[in-house]
Scaffold this active site. Sequence first.
Site, mmCIF file in Angstrom:
data_model
loop_
_atom_site.group_PDB
_atom_site.id
_atom_site.type_symbol
_atom_site.label_atom_id
_atom_site.label_comp_id
_atom_site.label_asym_id
_atom_site.label_seq_id
_atom_site.Cartn_x
_atom_site.Cartn_y
_atom_site.Cartn_z
ATOM 1 C CE LYS A 115 -0.777 -5.679 5.941
ATOM 2 N NZ LYS A 115 0.570 -5.784 6.472
ATOM 3 C CE LYS A 197 1.805 -2.115 -0.329
ATOM 4 N NZ LYS A 197 2.342 -1.872 1.018
ATOM 5 C CE LYS A 200 7.886 -6.803 3.467
ATOM 6 N NZ LYS A 200 7.006 -6.487 4.584
HETATM 7 P P1 ATP Z 1 2.952 -6.363 3.474
HETATM 8 O O1 ATP Z 1 2.642 -6.911 2.130
HETATM 9 O O2 ATP Z 1 3.372 -7.401 4.472
HETATM 10 O O3 ATP Z 1 1.938 -5.391 3.985
HETATM 11 P P2 ATP Z 1 4.745 -4.430 2.308
HETATM 12 O O4 ATP Z 1 5.329 -5.038 1.097
HETATM 13 O O5 ATP Z 1 3.711 -3.382 2.158
HETATM 14 O O6 ATP Z 1 4.275 -5.542 3.309
HETATM 15 P P3 ATP Z 1 6.174 -3.177 4.511
HETATM 16 O O7 ATP Z 1 7.100 -3.894 5.398
HETATM 17 O O8 ATP Z 1 4.823 -2.923 5.082
HETATM 18 O O9 ATP Z 1 5.987 -3.881 3.104
HETATM 19 O O10 ATP Z 1 6.819 -1.816 4.035
HETATM 20 C C1 ATP Z 1 8.147 -1.407 4.213
HETATM 21 C C2 ATP Z 1 8.342 -0.094 3.507
HETATM 22 O O11 ATP Z 1 8.279 -0.298 2.087
HETATM 23 C C3 ATP Z 1 7.296 0.966 3.834
HETATM 24 O O12 ATP Z 1 7.924 2.226 3.944
HETATM 25 C C4 ATP Z 1 6.391 0.954 2.628
HETATM 26 O O13 ATP Z 1 5.775 2.200 2.406
HETATM 27 C C5 ATP Z 1 7.360 0.624 1.506
HETATM 28 N N1 ATP Z 1 6.682 -0.057 0.398
HETATM 29 C C6 ATP Z 1 6.110 -1.279 0.437
HETATM 30 N N2 ATP Z 1 5.586 -1.607 -0.752
HETATM 31 C C7 ATP Z 1 5.830 -0.554 -1.572
HETATM 32 C C8 ATP Z 1 5.521 -0.271 -2.950
HETATM 33 N N3 ATP Z 1 4.869 -1.142 -3.688
HETATM 34 N N4 ATP Z 1 5.931 0.906 -3.486
HETATM 35 C C9 ATP Z 1 6.614 1.801 -2.731
HETATM 36 N N5 ATP Z 1 6.928 1.604 -1.430
HETATM 37 C C10 ATP Z 1 6.543 0.446 -0.841
#
Ligand code: ATP
Length: 332
Positions: A115, A197, A200
């Site tokens: 980040k 990954k 969002k």
């Molecule tokens: P950002 O893009 O804002 O970092 P993010 O999509 O990674 O957000 P978070 O709110 O940080 O989402 O994550 C919420 C939950 O979803 C966490 O437990 C994270 O491990 C899980 N998660 C997020 N993206 C994935 C993915 N691509 N595959 C599996 N689990 C995920």
Amino acid sequence: MFQDQKVSFSGVQPSGNLTIGNYLGAIRNFSKYSEEYKCFYCVVDEHAITVRQNPAELRRRTYETLALYMACGLDPDQNTLYVQSHVHEHAELAWILNCFTMFGELSRMTQFKDKSSKHADNINAGLFTYPALMAADILLYQTDVVPVGIDQKQHVELCRDIAERFNQIYPGTFTVPEPIISRSGMKIMSLAEPTKKMSKSDENVNAVVYILDDRDTIIRKFKRAVTDSETCVRFAEGKDGINNLITIYSCFTGKTFEEIEKEFEGHGYGDFKLAVGEVCADALAPVQTRFHELLSDKASLEAQMRKGAEEASYYARRTLGKVQKKLGFVKL
Ligand code: ATP
Ligand code: LTN
């Protein structure tokens, strides 16, 4: 704290539209614990402001994330669903835990490195100390298990180290939690760059399938997913795109990779991509219907937030009080 009942805690940031990565890696697994465990699932708005947020969007997404928790099957009578900033003990315990977290430990966090390179103009102290707030979230409820995607494992491990360090100085303060990573939804990858990954906050909307995407959009995104130049559907090293699609299909259908390879023997990638899109759209349709019903009644969502915050505060107050007493803060 809960008469021998184990505790599950997790959180999702209201920092963007939720993806099928959030759904398969985290939220869908939360309800597995509802029967046996005392569950706390939090919308972590304080974590979200470690990167700049538009206030109107943050507010809207906070409601939406709570509604999605419920639409994904979390019953608010069985689980404590609430918003982090409504329970001030999170921020208070985070300060204390900051004093038990080492600079070197925080410097090693992959999410901080990612980040801070993505937001090079805003490498703020909150982004750096984020894991201490996450540890506070977890430790306030004497949590036993933390269901998360694999990307969060490092943060939960740091939380364990912080808890153990604190317990060594002040014995018997915190339960030391375990991360629980579901085998199937471990890491859903981007459809455009399958070594990355699915996230969002990705700027490329075609790389990401959102829980609220309509059927046609879901099918179109899977059709365009990056694969390789082979034609046979099989899970193998180096076939990141196809591996990701097989994983997603397996998560939605419960089929093993071998069963999937057999099912698509003699079919090309086109047929397979369409099938992945269809099972994903079918699975999400009832979640979407329920989500829109819930979101249309803001008053009920707010009543829900209030109830969740009251329940959570009761337990959070008890742990924070214990910590303050152990540290030697004067209690009036
Ligand atoms: P950002 O893009 O804002 O970092 P993010 O999509 O990674 O957000 P978070 O709110 O940080 O989402 O994550 C919420 C939950 O979803 C966490 O437990 C994270 O491990 C899980 N998660 C997020 N993206 C994935 C993915 N691509 N595959 C599996 N689990 C995920
Ligand atoms: N850091 C997590 C969100 C999060 C969380 C938590 C997850 C904040 N507090 C406590 C589990 C337990 C993320 O970025 N996905």
